[in-house]
Enzyme design. Structure first.
Site, PDB file in Angstrom:
ATOM      1  N   LYS A 200       0.850  -1.194   0.000  1.00 63.68           N
ATOM      2  CA  LYS A 200       0.000   0.000   0.000  1.00 63.68           C
ATOM      3  C   LYS A 200       0.880   1.237   0.000  1.00 63.68           C
ATOM      4  CE  LYS A 200      -3.680   2.429   2.354  1.00 63.68           C
ATOM      5  NZ  LYS A 200      -4.782   2.329   3.309  1.00 63.68           N
ATOM      6  N   LYS A 255      -2.080  -1.585  -3.943  1.00 62.58           N
ATOM      7  CA  LYS A 255      -2.974  -0.426  -3.916  1.00 62.58           C
ATOM      8  C   LYS A 255      -2.174   0.855  -3.987  1.00 62.58           C
ATOM      9  CE  LYS A 255      -6.129   1.791  -0.754  1.00 62.58           C
ATOM     10  NZ  LYS A 255      -6.603   1.834   0.598  1.00 62.58           N
TER      11      LYS A 255
HETATM   12  C1  PBG Z   1      -7.188   3.845   5.129  1.00 61.42           C
HETATM   13  C2  PBG Z   1      -7.688   3.516   3.779  1.00 61.42           C
HETATM   14  C3  PBG Z   1      -7.555   4.347   2.674  1.00 61.42           C
HETATM   15  C4  PBG Z   1      -8.175   3.723   1.605  1.00 61.42           C
HETATM   16  C5  PBG Z   1      -8.669   2.521   2.063  1.00 61.42           C
HETATM   17  N1  PBG Z   1      -8.346   2.387   3.427  1.00 61.42           N
HETATM   18  C6  PBG Z   1      -7.000   5.709   2.545  1.00 61.42           C
HETATM   19  C7  PBG Z   1      -5.761   6.060   3.188  1.00 61.42           C
HETATM   20  O1  PBG Z   1      -4.853   5.239   3.391  1.00 61.42           O
HETATM   21  O2  PBG Z   1      -5.681   7.233   3.524  1.00 61.42           O
HETATM   22  C8  PBG Z   1      -8.253   4.322   0.245  1.00 61.42           C
HETATM   23  C9  PBG Z   1      -9.218   3.765  -0.691  1.00 61.42           C
HETATM   24  C10 PBG Z   1      -9.534   4.624  -1.841  1.00 61.42           C
HETATM   25  O3  PBG Z   1      -8.925   5.679  -2.089  1.00 61.42           O
HETATM   26  O4  PBG Z   1     -10.466   4.250  -2.553  1.00 61.42           O
HETATM   27  N2  PBG Z   1      -7.051   2.836   6.040  1.00 61.42           N
END
Ligand code: PBG
Length: 333
Positions: A200, A255
């Site tokens: 991520k 991601k």
């Molecule tokens: C945070 C989380 C995020 C997303 C999913 N879980 C955002 C972040 O890390 O700030 C992003 C998903 C998306 O942008 O569709 N735990």
């Protein structure tokens, strides 16, 4: 080879007719490959539009059940739940492991009403913290790893108790997969699966999601660069995946999606295990915005991106367009 390939070899021969194009298509997509991320709010009969994600709504649990029923009937495998916590945001995120909180209630209601669809419950503290970060902060604003993992473990147990099929740690703390796996096992939840957000990245493409869950305002100008991966790195993503595999992840995730297809392909190639990819909110917003202007065709572009994720190695794709895509695959408009 002595003879020149052309003109005896013509790549366009197989492309000439629809039947032969279909015959040699290397990648397939079905609704079973799709995971639908949804935003859930308190109350009854409530829906709220999200300005930066056209067509996506926050919904109360009763409405979520109707939508989940439709998603299941379309063959979508699972929904990923993201709570929008309107009050009860605190520095230590106690609400994250409240057995009567919004997520456990949603999980129980969904499991009772729509038993066929898989339920993925996110493990991260950002919906619950007053500062909008994914964990517990020290006095300097740094997220403290091991203290955060202790809370994530409680949150994962709460989800498992409620009946979630998967817990999905999306926080990027070190060691959380192993800690969650052993806590689940000790509590007898040996069948609860872990889909690890292993690769991520600290991405600006999460912007609309932070609007959707209401963490954007609380986060302000602060970033998540001290725990999410630098987007310039791919070896580091492989190391993260290796650790999560070792710690007991059942599935890995990359991601965001489209700008990270190289990482997705590497992860699939390296670990030969099921990998999910998350087409995140900013990617979805780009498609929607360009389509609203008449610059792109939403349907064609969405389907193309989904096939490309499969081609790069994804078993499952989290996309806000899951229901649209599943309807189109069924021939509905
Ligand atoms: C945070 C989380 C995020 C997303 C999913 N879980 C955002 C972040 O890390 O700030 C992003 C998903 C998306 O942008 O569709 N735990």
């Amino acid at each position: 080879m002595n003879t020149p390939a052309y003109p005896s070899i013509r790549m366009r021969r197989l492309r000439r007719d629809a039947f032969s194009r279909n015959m040699v298509r290397e990648t397939s997509l079905s609704a079973a490959n799709l995971i639908w991320p949804v935003f859930v709010i308190e109350g009854a009969q409530r829906t709220q539009a999200i300005a930066s994600m056209p067509g996506v709504e926050r919904v109360s649990v009763d409405i979520l059940i109707e939508r989940a029923r439709e998603a299941a009937s379309l063959g979508i495998s699972a929904i990923a739940l993201f709570p929008v916590i309107e009050s009860a945001k605190t520095p230590f995120a106690e609400e994250a492991y409240n057995d009567d909180g919004l997520v456990p209630r949603a999980v129980r209601a969904l499991k009772a009403a729509v038993p066929d669809i898989g339920i993925i419950a996110d493990v991260a503290l950002d919906p619950y913290t007053s500062h909008g970060q994914d964990g517990i902060m020290d006095d300097t604003g740094y997220l403290i790893n091991d203290e955060t993992v202790a809370v994530l473990v409680k949150q994962a147990l709460t989800h498992a108790k409620a009946g979630a099929d998967f817990v999905a740690p999306s926080d990027m703390m070190d060691g959380r997969i192993g800690a969650i796996r052993s806590a689940l096992d000790d509590a007898g939840f040996i069948h609860t699966k872990i889909i690890a957000y292993s690769a991520k990245f600290a991405s600006a493409f999460y912007g609309p999601f932070r609007d959707a869950v209401g963490s954007a305002g609380n986060l302000g100008k602060s970033s998540k660069e001290t725990y999410q991966i630098d987007f310039a790195n791919s070896d580091e993503a492989i190391r993260e995946c290796a650790l999560d595999v070792e710690e007991g992840a059942d599935m890995l995730m990359v991601k965001p999606g489209l700008p990270y297809l190289d990482v997705l392909a590497r992860v699939k190639d390296e670990f030969k295990m099921p990998v999910a990819v998350y087409q995140v909110s900013g990617e979805f917003a780009m498609l929607k915005a360009a389509s609203a202007n008449g610059w792109l065709d939403y349907k064609k572009c969405l389907m193309e991106t989904l096939i490309c994720f499969r081609r790069a190695g994804a078993s499952a794709i989290l996309t806000y367009g899951a229901v649209d895509a599943a309807r189109w695959m069924k021939g509905e408009s």
